[in-house]
Design an enzyme around this catalytic site. Structure first.
Site, PDB file in Angstrom:
ATOM      1  N   LYS A 183     -60.222  31.076 -65.787  1.00  0.00           N
ATOM      2  CA  LYS A 183     -58.997  31.912 -66.267  1.00  0.00           C
ATOM      3  C   LYS A 183     -59.619  31.574 -68.022  1.00  0.00           C
ATOM      4  CE  LYS A 183     -54.819  30.968 -68.203  1.00  0.00           C
ATOM      5  NZ  LYS A 183     -52.790  30.467 -68.381  1.00  0.00           N
TER       6      LYS A 183
HETATM    7  C1  R5P Z   1     -52.859  28.318 -72.275  1.00  0.00           C
HETATM    8  O1  R5P Z   1     -53.501  27.405 -72.067  1.00  0.00           O
HETATM    9  C2  R5P Z   1     -51.185  28.591 -71.468  1.00  0.00           C
HETATM   10  O2  R5P Z   1     -51.485  28.069 -70.809  1.00  0.00           O
HETATM   11  C3  R5P Z   1     -50.742  30.164 -70.662  1.00  0.00           C
HETATM   12  O3  R5P Z   1     -51.182  29.926 -69.566  1.00  0.00           O
HETATM   13  C4  R5P Z   1     -51.818  31.253 -70.934  1.00  0.00           C
HETATM   14  O4  R5P Z   1     -52.823  31.118 -72.129  1.00  0.00           O
HETATM   15  C5  R5P Z   1     -51.838  32.419 -70.271  1.00  0.00           C
HETATM   16  O5  R5P Z   1     -50.298  32.840 -70.591  1.00  0.00           O
HETATM   17  P1  R5P Z   1     -49.918  34.228 -71.959  1.00  0.00           P
HETATM   18  O6  R5P Z   1     -50.560  35.638 -71.086  1.00  0.00           O
HETATM   19  O7  R5P Z   1     -49.022  34.352 -72.670  1.00  0.00           O
HETATM   20  O8  R5P Z   1     -51.207  33.832 -72.999  1.00  0.00           O
END
Ligand code: R5P
Length: 290
Positions: A203
């Site tokens: 990710k």
């Molecule tokens: C970040 O550390 C978190 O794990 C979130 O899962 C990630 O940032 C994704 O969420 P968002 O789309 O709100 O950034």
């Protein structure tokens, strides 16, 4: 012993029809074992090769952030529209119905919060992960952060070792921090480090410049985080551009659960990710949804 009355001789041997050996649909995971591939096939749709992961693990560093005050009220109604749920074990056990058949990508590290130094995490006991029947383990890696690079890379290495033992794929999560660049060069390095250490998918964040190079140099699939809340049309554009540049999906949180219409947002994002709908058409879909 089975009842032998009316026993039919086996005859359908398919002589002349070779047994098929099909290539696995996700890049870089051909040489994984059956358990890893099966779990990845629950997260990624084998028909499209893509996934819409719903991220609501933010509370482990942020506490009750906007939209996640009551996960039972805001997130549970969205579960059926997600391909995969990403959360912590505390929320999984306390709020997510165990009757769900959705795969879970479990946030498997925890430690510090936004009140102190981020990313000084340690990882969960793999036995607890197995008890939760998850489909993947997610671990943060903070490349370039002096205080936490080593500990977070070790976390990934350890988690991949545990995953290899039990057939559970690992999602490497590239960290962002105040001293870390947010460009393609940095995310290229960080995603590659995750993949080289054995993550099955990674990710990271979309970059306007050079994102296709980030995807190309990473030997396993990339999903993008949404980041801070954007206007809905801009968030859909972000998803569209990332998919067009080769991302295998999204792992989005705030742009869904902080939206004025979270369910409509889930449907619109899903259409972008799985059907290749344009950002404009997806925004129309969002607006058309009640
Ligand atoms: C970040 O550390 C978190 O794990 C979130 O899962 C990630 O940032 C994704 O969420 P968002 O789309 O709100 O950034």
């Amino acid at each position: 012993m089975a009842d032998m009355d009316g026993f039919k001789d086996a005859a359908a041997y398919g002589i002349g029809t070779p047994q098929k050996n099909e290539a696995f649909f996700l890049k870089g995971n051909e040489n994984q074992g059956w358990g890893v591939k099966n779990r990845l096939s629950r997260i990624f749709n084998p028909k499209t090769g893509h996934t819409v992961m719903l991220a609501f693990d933010h509370g482990f560093i942020m506490g009750p952030t906007s939209g996640l005050e009551r996960i039972d009220l805001t997130i549970n109604p969205l579960v059926e529209y997600a391909d995969c749920l990403m959360c912590t074990r505390g929320v999984l056990r306390s709020v997510v119905p165990p009757t769900t058949s959705k795969p879970v990508c479990l946030r498997t590290d925890g430690g510090t919060t936004i009140l102190t130094e981020l990313n000084l995490n340690r990882v969960y006991d793999v036995e607890d992960v197995i008890r939760l029947n998850v489909s993947a383990m997610a671990v943060m890696v903070a490349c370039g952060d002096k205080a936490s690079e080593q500990i977070t890379t070790h976390n990934l290495v350890h988690t991949v070792d545990m995953g290899a033992k039990y057939g559970i794929p690992v999602l490497g999560v590239t960290a962002v921090g105040k001293d870390m660049a947010r460009d393609a060069r940095y995310f290229g390095l960080a995603t590659r480090v995750c993949a080289e250490n054995g993550a099955s998918f990674v990710k990271t964040y979309y970059t306007e410049e050079g994102f296709e190079k980030v995807v190309a140099q990473c030997p396993v699939p990339i999903v993008i985080a949404g980041g801070k809340k954007l206007p809905e049309d801009k968030a859909l554009e972000l998803a569209y551009k990332a998919i067009q540049a080769g991302a295998a999906g999204v792992d989005m949180g705030r742009n869904v659960f902080q939206s004025a219409k979270p369910l409509a947002m889930m449907k619109a994002i899903s259409a972008v990710v799985h059907q290749g709908l344009s950002a404009q058409d997806a925004f129309q879909l969002y607006n058309d949804e009640k």
